[in-house]
Design a protein around this motif. Structure first.
Motif, PDB file in Angstrom:
ATOM      1  N   MET A 286      46.184  36.989  45.549  1.00  0.00           N
ATOM      2  CA  MET A 286      46.116  36.190  44.327  1.00  0.00           C
ATOM      3  C   MET A 286      44.649  35.807  44.125  1.00  0.00           C
ATOM      4  SD  MET A 286      47.336  34.627  41.727  1.00  0.00           S
ATOM      5  CE  MET A 286      49.104  34.843  41.951  1.00  0.00           C
ATOM      6  N   LEU A 287      44.090  36.234  43.000  1.00  0.00           N
ATOM      7  CA  LEU A 287      42.690  35.950  42.712  1.00  0.00           C
ATOM      8  C   LEU A 287      42.587  34.705  41.830  1.00  0.00           C
ATOM      9  CD1 LEU A 287      41.595  39.594  41.777  1.00  0.00           C
ATOM     10  CD2 LEU A 287      41.804  38.567  44.040  1.00  0.00           C
ATOM     11  N   MET A 288      41.680  33.827  42.205  1.00  0.00           N
ATOM     12  CA  MET A 288      41.491  32.603  41.418  1.00  0.00           C
ATOM     13  C   MET A 288      40.002  32.311  41.288  1.00  0.00           C
ATOM     14  SD  MET A 288      44.216  31.049  40.295  1.00  0.00           S
ATOM     15  CE  MET A 288      43.708  29.342  40.043  1.00  0.00           C
ATOM     16  N   ASP A 289      39.645  31.689  40.174  1.00  0.00           N
ATOM     17  CA  ASP A 289      38.289  31.185  40.005  1.00  0.00           C
ATOM     18  C   ASP A 289      38.369  29.699  39.699  1.00  0.00           C
ATOM     19  OD1 ASP A 289      39.076  31.570  37.111  1.00  0.00           O
ATOM     20  OD2 ASP A 289      38.620  33.639  37.630  1.00  0.00           O
ATOM     21  N   TYR A 290      37.627  28.916  40.445  1.00  0.00           N
ATOM     22  CA  TYR A 290      37.698  27.460  40.327  1.00  0.00           C
ATOM     23  C   TYR A 290      36.472  26.913  39.622  1.00  0.00           C
ATOM     24  CZ  TYR A 290      41.366  27.311  43.968  1.00  0.00           C
ATOM     25  OH  TYR A 290      42.513  27.464  44.697  1.00  0.00           O
ATOM     26  N   ASP A 291      36.685  25.981  38.743  1.00  0.00           N
ATOM     27  CA  ASP A 291      35.604  25.155  38.213  1.00  0.00           C
ATOM     28  C   ASP A 291      35.646  23.857  39.028  1.00  0.00           C
ATOM     29  OD1 ASP A 291      33.990  23.371  36.849  1.00  0.00           O
ATOM     30  OD2 ASP A 291      34.548  24.140  34.875  1.00  0.00           O
ATOM     31  N   LEU A 292      34.794  23.786  40.034  1.00  0.00           N
ATOM     32  CA  LEU A 292      34.889  22.691  41.012  1.00  0.00           C
ATOM     33  C   LEU A 292      34.739  21.327  40.346  1.00  0.00           C
ATOM     34  CD1 LEU A 292      32.729  24.232  43.880  1.00  0.00           C
ATOM     35  CD2 LEU A 292      35.217  24.172  43.704  1.00  0.00           C
ATOM     36  N   ALA A 447      47.075  40.293  42.038  1.00  0.00           N
ATOM     37  CA  ALA A 447      47.387  39.495  40.849  1.00  0.00           C
ATOM     38  C   ALA A 447      46.254  38.516  40.612  1.00  0.00           C
ATOM     39  CB  ALA A 447      48.703  38.743  41.048  1.00  0.00           C
ATOM     40  N   CYS A 448      46.067  38.152  39.370  1.00  0.00           N
ATOM     41  CA  CYS A 448      44.991  37.215  39.038  1.00  0.00           C
ATOM     42  C   CYS A 448      45.534  36.131  38.136  1.00  0.00           C
ATOM     43  CB  CYS A 448      43.853  37.960  38.339  1.00  0.00           C
ATOM     44  SG  CYS A 448      42.574  36.862  37.699  1.00  0.00           S
ATOM     45  N   LEU A 449      45.348  34.894  38.537  1.00  0.00           N
ATOM     46  CA  LEU A 449      45.686  33.777  37.653  1.00  0.00           C
ATOM     47  C   LEU A 449      44.468  32.895  37.408  1.00  0.00           C
ATOM     48  CD1 LEU A 449      49.324  32.917  38.729  1.00  0.00           C
ATOM     49  CD2 LEU A 449      48.563  33.768  36.517  1.00  0.00           C
ATOM     50  N   GLY A 450      43.286  33.439  37.681  1.00  0.00           N
ATOM     51  CA  GLY A 450      42.070  32.760  37.256  1.00  0.00           C
ATOM     52  C   GLY A 450      41.843  32.992  35.779  1.00  0.00           C
ATOM     53  N   GLY A 532      33.756  33.563  48.646  1.00  0.00           N
ATOM     54  CA  GLY A 532      34.586  33.842  47.480  1.00  0.00           C
ATOM     55  C   GLY A 532      35.556  34.977  47.663  1.00  0.00           C
ATOM     56  N   ILE A 533      35.708  35.797  46.601  1.00  0.00           N
ATOM     57  CA  ILE A 533      36.693  36.875  46.602  1.00  0.00           C
ATOM     58  C   ILE A 533      36.151  38.038  47.418  1.00  0.00           C
ATOM     59  CG2 ILE A 533      37.973  38.498  45.176  1.00  0.00           C
ATOM     60  CD1 ILE A 533      38.085  36.375  43.006  1.00  0.00           C
ATOM     61  N   ALA A 534      36.413  38.009  48.695  1.00  0.00           N
ATOM     62  CA  ALA A 534      35.990  39.086  49.590  1.00  0.00           C
ATOM     63  C   ALA A 534      36.897  39.039  50.808  1.00  0.00           C
ATOM     64  CB  ALA A 534      34.531  38.910  50.019  1.00  0.00           C
ATOM     65  N   THR A 535      37.223  40.226  51.293  1.00  0.00           N
ATOM     66  CA  THR A 535      38.021  40.296  52.511  1.00  0.00           C
ATOM     67  C   THR A 535      37.741  41.635  53.185  1.00  0.00           C
ATOM     68  OG1 THR A 535      40.234  40.066  53.461  1.00  0.00           O
ATOM     69  CG2 THR A 535      40.093  41.179  51.329  1.00  0.00           C
TER      70      THR A 535
END
Lengths: 558, 506
Positions: A286-292, A447-450, A532-535
């Protein structure tokens, strides 16, 4: 399909049942009061429905609430000169305000069972407390659900309210994103249907007819509840998995012989067909981007302006690299019933995770298969149930917890040490590490919900996309290096694990990076290193990685 | 949630009150207000006094030496739109001689094979220019996806002007992607509508800012073989050879033009001031020039004089055995085909055609709930290769900047829930134990299609006769907001009426 035939609960029927259950001691009016009074053991009206025998076999319960998560990264200061990350209100060792869903199925079923006998009993109350004490202890990214085509799923959604924001009376919903829901009632959009009020429940029905990769999220004040982490994945596995026309183990040329295989879709073609969707292992992302800053505003009782949305942290399964490659953060505890003095089995863990577990008591024939247990469930006094064996946490020093329990004749006692790291990730349980043996076909459910696109690439291994948005691509199956995932999209991508390199460390895995090619999104909190988005993909020597346990999502097998 | 209608519509409670249609002027009589947009073709659904389908501007048709010519007369001019938070934004746009200023500019409809002529007059004007000597800009129209376009008879070409030599100034400037005209001047663009599909037309002059100001519209070209099937189709089946024959048939036709507005930019340009595009920050997001909840108001809603296009998608299930009709996509003339409709499952309607146009600088991941969207074409090109069907289902349609998508959306009554014969198998809660959004709801109190039930006091329901509403919105959910407030912006509703109750008429 078949339709269940039990009618809706009428109020008259409720009274009949309730009156009987309370042995006539309560008048009907008093019963209603009992069932409806806030804070009472049988407070929420939804729970009164527990008295209805449900024809729906698959029962799931989720609890929506807030809490705190941890992401790595440097401090962030706003234009007003104030630090907005890490959040100064965070409960250490977490540093970021989040919302999410917890899986409370076990406790819910305990409640249902106890409430059938007496909704005011101490058993019922205890079951209910197991759910409601999770207020403020949410999970992000949330519970991964997986079902088979043809399953009918009933989801009871509990709204626990916000611990940090008691001023907000938000409802919660479950929206199965991408699912074909004719009626708005189960679609989870509160303006088009209803929602769970605080301290009450809402019941959803999902008929899993179309296989594929879906996701779910809360649709109440959607822009806020999604952004803060009320997101999860839903997989529906196809009937083709049980169709004898299609092999359930690899027997064809080019595959690792004998390995069990499954399919993403009812593709109707043999595994040797280039359009086939077969796989040996599956992992979900699940990909997300946060506005901290918006997270910090919400914990500080400020109103976000969503047209100011500006992502500055990115997560995969709720974690930023390098946390993303740590194993599933739930401890897998086994209790041995055969010895007469129970022990806890060592969790199945990757050596890279720090300090899980220090204890390595001898396991004598585990009679109970390891099951996921939450670290934060291990508060002193907590009672838990592992495979039918009840136990109590008798001590928790912050680094070690001790359990006592079992049955009178076979008391189980054990202790597990855990590190600060584990408590950091206590609310982000899902690993994003990909482990496999050479030659295996690995499925990535992405999946992405960012609110941003994410351009995923796997260095050194081409990806074959077989599905998208829960639809088999058939003649559109393609091979690529980059998958551009837009908000709300899902992709089913596969790859064949390359041979293990002999030049590497003797037993060490070969490592391939899998990350967002929009490199800015690899820097959580504006950092300069990969976060961040890395694995990683780790290809082990043949036969090293065990088969995945179907009940455990993203099971590493090592 | 903001954008709460300031309606005084009666609140529904235990007392049964027939709800009134939503939005500020709920009390107006629909037929009078929308008469201007009710074409004769809509007699198909005579009870549907509120029009929400694609509204075509058809231009003037003529035949010269055997060639069918369709002529549109457009004037670039100033206009003003209203946003649900009470704001007004200065705009530019192409107004047709058939109507006033609109945002977006009119939907130009034509048939495949026709010669299209679009005459453009630059009628732009600045409001109270603050910068001394500021003049309205040149403008133009480009037609992406069309070939052989001419401007006043000459092939369209980029306009490159030579600059006065000065330090730091480039020798030339690309003034416009196609021939442009100054204020007061006119130019006529022409091309043959050689292929069916959905296309944009937009300014080729300083397009980053002029498109943002509203100088864009949609061009819909219906296929020449449209009349051959039982229902209209998006593409030709004789030439494109779609194997899933007539999968792109549709019952009703909708357009969804996606756009956004940075109100600071509009203020600046309207006053003749420069605007630094790196500061571009949209505050409003639109479908057909409207933000939720305005998106669901009917075509020609009189409280939105410059935003006449509805964003509602409306599904009208047919009863079993009903006579199929065919609506001509251009003229809206209805023909009774004399064929009985067979209900597939419950009461499935025909798919609706939804043409998506992204008239903005960013991609929008658009997400209609409840059913998949089958994408048949991109940029007017059908998804078929060497006779192989490449159409696929999406639950999110990622529409790139200035891209178009031709699709159908097929809501099916998957379970046919019925309270008596086929009840929902899980508890459906008492309304007193259910949370509703503050103030207003499109829910009618019952999960069953065509049924209504009680809602708590304090909830204003816009539900008319138990019809279903599903949302469709950008899943970059920060865009489904109006200046930061949720449940606004690029969000609309897809409405499913109970069979036999189209528009909830009896």
């Amino acid at each position: 399909m078949t339709h269940a035939s039990n009618p809706r609960m009428s109020r008259r029927r409720l009274l009949e049942l309730g009156g009987g259950l309370t042995a006539g001691a309560l008048g009907a009016g008093a019963l209603i009061q009992t069932l409806r009074a806030p804070g009472s053991a049988a407070a929420h009206g939804g729970e009164s429905a527990a008295n209805i025998p449900s024809a729906v076999k698959t029962q799931v319960a989720l609890a929506g609430t807030d809490g705190w998560a941890y992401i790595p990264g440097p401090g962030q200061t706003g234009i007003d000169g104030k630090v907005y990350f890490p959040d100064d209100m965070a409960r250490a060792p977490q540093n970021l305000y989040c919302y999410g869903f917890r899986d409370v199925t076990a406790a819910h079923l305990e409640w249902v069972a106890a409430a059938k006998i007496d909704p005011t009993s101490s058993d019922a109350d205890a079951a209910r407390q197991k759910i409601y004490r999770l207020k403020g202890l949410t999970q992000t990214s949330s519970y991964i659900m997986s079902y088979d085509e043809g399953d009918q799923v009933e989801i009871t959604l509990y709204n626990l309210g916000w611990a940090q924001r008691p001023d907000i009376p938000d409802g919660h919903t479950v929206h199965w994103h991408g699912f074909k829901n004719a009626t708005p009632w189960f679609d989870g959009v509160p303006e088009m249907s209803g929602a769970a009020p605080i301290n009450k429940t809402f019941t959803y029905f999902y008929d899993c007819q179309v296989p594929g990769t879906y996701m779910y999220h809360c649709h109440w004040e959607d822009v806020e509840h999604i952004q803060l982490g009320m997101t999860g994945s839903v997989w529906i596995r196809p009937k083709q998995n049980s169709n004898v026309t299609f092999p359930s183990a690899a027997t064809f040329a080019g595959a690792v012989a004998g390995l069990p295989i499954r399919y993403v879709y009812n593709d109707g073609v043999q595994p040797t067909d280039p359009r086939s969707t077969y796989y040996n292992r599956e992992f979900s992302f699940m990909l997300m981007d946060y506005d901290l800053q918006q997270h910090q505003k919400l914990s500080h009782i400020q109103q976000p302006d969503w047209s100011e949305f500006h992502a500055d942290a990115w997560t995969i399964n709720g974690r930023s690299y390098p946390d993303s490659i740590k194993p599933n953060a739930v401890l897998e505890v086994g209790i041995d019933l055969g010895s007469g003095s129970g022990t806890m089995a060592a969790p199945v863990a990757d050596p890279i995770v720090l300090g899980v577990p220090a204890t390595s008591q001898a396991v004598i024939t585990p009679a109970v298969a390891p099951l996921p247990i939450w670290v934060d469930n291990m508060l002193v006094g907590t009672t838990a149930n592992v495979g039918g064996v009840p136990f109590t946490v008798s001590a928790n020093t912050g680094t070690t917890f001790t359990i006592q329990g079992g049955s009178p004749s076979f008391p189980a006692v054990g202790s597990v040490s855990y590190s600060l790291l584990d408590t950091q990730l206590a609310y982000q349980p899902y690993t994003s590490l990909i482990t496999c043996n050479p030659g295996e076909r690995v499925l990535l459910r992405i999946a992405c919900l960012g609110y941003q696109d994410h351009s995923l690439q796997m260095d050194g291994i081409p990806l074959t996309v077989v599905g998208r948005d829960a639809d088999w691509l058939e003649n559109n199956v393609y091979t690529t290096d980059t998958i551009d995932v837009s908000p709300g999209e899902s992709y089913d991508a596969t790859f064949i694990a390359p041979a293990h390199s002999t030049g590497n460390a003797v037993d060490g895995p070969d490592i391939y990076m899998f990350y967002d090619r929009d490199f800015a999104n690899d820097g959580s909190g504006g950092g300069t290193v990969y976060t961040g988005i890395a694995t990683q993909v780790r290809v082990y020597p043949a036969g090293t990685v065990a088969a995945q346990r179907i009940a455990i999502p993203n099971d590493l097998g090592i | 949630m903001d954008g709460t209608p300031n309606t005084t519509a009666p609140r529904r409670g235990l007392r049964r009150v027939r709800p009134i249609w939503l939005l500020p002027v709920a009390a107006i009589t629909a037929a009078g207000a929308f008469g201007a947009f009710t074409t004769p073709g809509h007699t198909k659904s005579a009870s549907l006094t509120r029009s929400d389908e694609l509204v075509c501007t058809n231009g003037t048709k003529s035949v010269e030496t055997g060639v069918t010519i369709r002529t549109f007369k457009l004037t670039a001019k100033y206009g003003q739109i209203h946003t649900p938070d009470g704001n007004q934004v200065p705009m530019w746009g192409y107004a047709s001689d058939e109507g006033d200023y609109s945002y977006p500019s009119p939907f130009l409809c034509a048939n495949e094979g026709e010669t299209i002529k679009v005459s453009l007059t630059n009628g732009l004007a600045l409001s109270d220019p603050i910068v001394a000597g500021a003049l309205p800009p040149r403008t133009s129209i480009q037609f992406p996806g069309q070939t052989g376009v001419t401007a006043d008879g000459a092939p369209v070409q980029p306009e490159i002007v030579t600059n006065t030599a000065a330090p730091g100034t480039p020798a030339t400037t690309l003034q416009s992607a196609v021939q442009s005209v100054d204020v007061g001047q006119s130019v006529t663009y022409s091309f043959v509508a050689s292929k069916p599909g959905s296309f944009l037309y937009l300014s080729g002059t300083n397009a980053a800012q002029q498109e943002q100001m509203g100088l864009f519209g949609a061009l819909v070209i219906h296929p020449s073989s449209d009349a051959t099937g039982p229902n209209p189709t998006l593409f030709n089946h004789t030439t494109e050879l779609l194997p899933s024959t007539f999968a792109d048939s549709y019952g009703r036709e909708y357009a969804q033009v996606l756009s956004d507005v940075d109100s600071d930019l509009h203020q600046a340009l309207d006053h003749g001031k420069p605007y630094e595009m790196t500061a571009f920050t949209p505050r409003y997001w639109f479908i057909n020039g409207r933000s939720m909840p305005d998106t669901i108001a009917p075509n020609g809603a009189e409280w939105l004089p410059a935003q006449p296009y509805s964003g509602l998608v409306h599904v009208l299930p047919l009863a079993d055995g009903a006579q199929l009709t065919r609506t001509d996509p251009v003229t809206h003339v209805v023909t009774n085909l004399g064929l009985p409709h067979t209900v597939l499952n419950g009461y499935d309607p025909l798919p609706v055609a939804v043409r998506y146009f992204n008239a903005s600088e960013t991609a929008h991941p658009f997400h209609p709930h409840a059913a998949d969207t089958l994408v048949h074409g991109v940029d007017g090109a059908p998804l078929v290769a060497n006779g192989t069907d490449l159409t696929i289902n999406h639950y999110v349609i990622e529409i790139a900047a200035n891209q178009t998508i031709d699709s159908t959306w097929f809501w099916k009554d998957t379970h046919g829930w019925d309270p008596a014969t086929n009840p929902i198998p899980v508890p459906t809660h008492d309304f007193r134990d259910t949370r509703y959004t503050v103030g207003n709801s499109w829910f009618g109190g019952s999960p069953y299609l065509g049924k209504q039930d009680d809602l708590p006091m304090g909830i204003t329901s816009f539900n008319e006769c138990g019809e279903y509403y599903h949302v469709a919105h950008s899943h970059a959910v920060n865009e489904a907001t109006t200046f930061g407030a949720a449940m606004g912006g690029m969000l609309t509703l897809y409405r499913i009426d109970p069979p036999g109750h189209w528009g909830c008429a009896q």
